[in-house]
Design an enzyme around this catalytic site. Structure first.
Site, PDB file in Angstrom:
ATOM      1  N   ILE A 195       1.273  10.562  -2.944  1.00 53.07           N
ATOM      2  CA  ILE A 195       0.315  10.510  -1.204  1.00 53.07           C
ATOM      3  C   ILE A 195       1.420  11.225  -0.060  1.00 53.07           C
ATOM      4  O   ILE A 195       2.881  10.805   0.088  1.00 53.07           O
ATOM      5  CB  ILE A 195       0.192   9.201  -0.566  1.00 53.07           C
ATOM      6  CG1 ILE A 195      -0.180   7.847  -1.143  1.00 53.07           C
ATOM      7  CG2 ILE A 195      -0.244   9.594   0.727  1.00 53.07           C
ATOM      8  CD1 ILE A 195      -1.831   8.070  -1.436  1.00 53.07           C
TER       9      ILE A 195
ATOM     10  N   SER B 148       0.818  -1.425  -0.100  1.00 52.37           N
ATOM     11  CA  SER B 148       0.483  -0.076   0.309  1.00 52.37           C
ATOM     12  C   SER B 148       1.004   0.962   0.121  1.00 52.37           C
ATOM     13  O   SER B 148       0.451   2.487  -0.735  1.00 52.37           O
ATOM     14  CB  SER B 148      -1.030   0.017   1.108  1.00 52.37           C
ATOM     15  OG  SER B 148       0.036   0.240   2.884  1.00 52.37           O
ATOM     16  N   GLU B 149       2.384   1.217   0.715  1.00 50.84           N
ATOM     17  CA  GLU B 149       2.989   2.009   0.696  1.00 50.84           C
ATOM     18  C   GLU B 149       4.416   2.083   0.657  1.00 50.84           C
ATOM     19  O   GLU B 149       4.847   0.594   1.022  1.00 50.84           O
ATOM     20  CB  GLU B 149       3.104   3.173   1.568  1.00 50.84           C
ATOM     21  CG  GLU B 149       2.805   4.997   0.917  1.00 50.84           C
ATOM     22  CD  GLU B 149       0.976   4.707   1.425  1.00 50.84           C
ATOM     23  OE1 GLU B 149       1.326   5.871   0.218  1.00 50.84           O
ATOM     24  OE2 GLU B 149      -0.143   4.061   2.107  1.00 50.84           O
ATOM     25  N   THR B 150       5.132   2.819  -0.561  1.00 51.83           N
ATOM     26  CA  THR B 150       6.833   2.682  -0.498  1.00 51.83           C
ATOM     27  C   THR B 150       7.446   3.634  -0.054  1.00 51.83           C
ATOM     28  O   THR B 150       6.603   4.934  -0.978  1.00 51.83           O
ATOM     29  CB  THR B 150       6.994   2.008  -1.736  1.00 51.83           C
ATOM     30  OG1 THR B 150       6.764   0.345  -1.976  1.00 51.83           O
ATOM     31  CG2 THR B 150       8.806   2.143  -2.024  1.00 51.83           C
TER      32      THR B 150
END
Length: 265
Positions: A67, A43-45
């Protein structure tokens, strides 16, 4: 490029929310970072680079887009910096110059995030239908995050939600996600929540820290207390402690490193 996988907001492997932390030796362009985040698929890197001393730049990418702020990837990045340096405090600076102050607190990591206000909003019936919600207690909107907040009465109903993500995506436009929350029915927690964001990331984010920029204040006002225990009732589950400090929110959590390796650029 040195790369780590970290499970955030948990002290158990394969729980909480997995994030990738990448430490490029030289600046990467946005397209390359987005391709890496899409390839990894979490969902996030996060991409972090040391600016000077304990100050680092940080950028966050979902598989779909960049984001501005992300709690679990900040926690994961902090875990890596504390592991690989002798620092006891860190300052991260995101791409729009928001400063995130981080410090060790025992086995946990304390992160300081900004507080954002919410405003009244309307929720399309199509969105409620897609979520499987029949009645709501309150509805708010966070302009800074572009997230709709929906409070429902039952934490059990919250845990049992099985959204139709195709219908959810088509029920609204111009937002990043929708957060559903309820008073906790667990003795050790104050509130529970789940976060769905097919517009900007994955269908459901397993454990979300960034939403505490507005969710902690929402519950602090409602419950008349500034220190809160939060539980995310996703399939992987996760927990955190939060504290409202005027224009800041402190988020306290743990993280577990599960992989260390090299990304071949």
């Amino acid at each position: 490029m040195k790369t780590y996988f970290v499970d955030s907001f948990t002290n158990e492997k394969f729980k909480g929310n997995p994030a990738a932390v990448c430490l490029p030796e030289s600046a990467l362009d946005t397209e390359t970072m987005q391709s890496i985040a899409t390839e990894i698929g979490f969902s996030e890197t996060a991409f972090i680079r040391q600016l000077n001393g304990n100050t680092y730049s940080i950028r966050f990418f979902s598989p779909k887009t960049e984001i501005p702020l992300c709690g679990h990837a900040t926690l994961a990045s902090s875990k890596i910096v504390f592991k690989t340096t002798s620092f006891d405090t860190i300052k991260f600076i995101n791409y729009n110059n928001v400063e995130l102050l981080i410090e060790k607190e025992g086995d946990k990591i304390k992160m300081q995030f900004p507080v954002y206000e919410t405003e009244e909003t309307t929720v399309p019936q199509k969105m409620l239908d897609a979520l499987g919600i029949s009645e709501i207690t309150a509805k708010r909107y966070s302009p800074n995050n572009q997230i709709i907040l929906i409070e429902i009465e039952s934490a059990r109903e919250l845990a049992d939600l099985k959204p139709d993500f195709t219908a959810l995506l088509n029920s609204h436009s111009g937002i990043s996600g929708v957060l559903v929350t309820a008073v906790s029915d667990h003795e050790n927690f104050d509130f529970e929540y789940r976060y769905f964001w097919p517009w900007a990331g994955t269908d459901e984010d397993p454990v979300t820290g960034g939403v505490q920029t507005f969710l902690t204040k929402y519950w602090a006002v409602k419950l008349n207390k500034t220190k809160l225990n939060a539980y995310q009732s996703s399939a992987r589950t996760g927990t955190m402690r939060t504290e409202l400090l005027q224009d800041k929110v402190c988020i306290l959590g743990e993280a577990v490193i599960i992989l260390e390796g090299d990304f071949i650029l």
